[in-house]
Write an enzyme that holds these catalytic residues in place. Structure first.
Site, PDB file in Angstrom:
ATOM      1  CE1 TYR A  63      -2.106  -0.761   0.438  1.00 45.49           C
ATOM      2  CE2 TYR A  63      -3.132  -0.831   2.559  1.00 45.49           C
ATOM      3  CZ  TYR A  63      -2.518  -1.326   1.440  1.00 45.49           C
ATOM      4  OH  TYR A  63      -2.219  -2.555   1.736  1.00 45.49           O
TER       5      TYR A  63
ATOM      6  CE1 TYR B 241       0.522  -4.630  11.935  1.00 43.82           C
ATOM      7  CE2 TYR B 241      -1.579  -5.007  11.083  1.00 43.82           C
ATOM      8  CZ  TYR B 241      -0.528  -4.250  11.341  1.00 43.82           C
ATOM      9  OH  TYR B 241      -0.728  -2.893  11.024  1.00 43.82           O
TER      10      TYR B 241
END
Length: 160
Positions: free
Chosen positions: A26, A132
């Site tokens: 990824y 985040y």
């Protein structure tokens, strides 16, 4: 549908390595993965482990993981946690699995009186950066990451 988070167990080094490889793919860094199952077994399940892994399962099937280790801050005089890898399989995203892994580590920090919980995120990885920020993480832009590896590490080890 149920979510379970538990420590990785001996014999699961292949699962952990598969998560590492999926994450590296990824991140477009699969070519950098050198670790093998023996490395994972030694690091996670050896006599004195210095790195730890939490496995997330959705309805009993492996869905993601967090690999972490303890750090130390001379400024606070206490340990913290460094999150090395966090990964949730694409088909399992959107179920709160990543957040649950983060909550578990944050709870460990609070319960153990640790001062910090930190990690890196790639600059181009906007989905992760958004996630985040959503949990309250703040970028530490005043710091620049430096690293020695390969030939530069060997040269310094030889005296410079």
């Amino acid at each position: 549908m149920t979510l379970t988070i538990r420590p990785a167990r001996p014999g699961e080094e292949g699962l952990v390595l598969s998560f590492v490889r999926e994450l590296a793919e990824y991140e477009k860094l699969l070519h950098e993965v050198e670790a093998d199952e023996a490395d994972m077994a030694a690091a996670l399940f050896g006599p004195e482990p210095r790195v730890f892994c939490d496995i997330a399962e959705w309805d009993g099937a492996p869905a993601g993981f967090a690999i972490w280790f303890y750090t130390y801050s001379t400024f606070t005089g206490r340990h913290g946690i460094w999150l090395e890898d966090l990964y949730v399989r694409p088909e399992q995203r959107g179920r709160g699995i990543g957040k649950a892994l983060m909550v578990r580590l944050a709870k460990r920090c609070v319960d153990e009186g640790l001062s910090r919980f930190a990690w890196w995120v790639l600059n181009w990885n906007e989905p992760s950066r958004v996630f985040y920020r959503s949990i309250g993480a703040v970028a530490q832009s005043e710091w620049t990451v430096k690293r020695l590896d390969g030939e530069a590490l060997r040269k310094l080890a030889a005296g410079g």
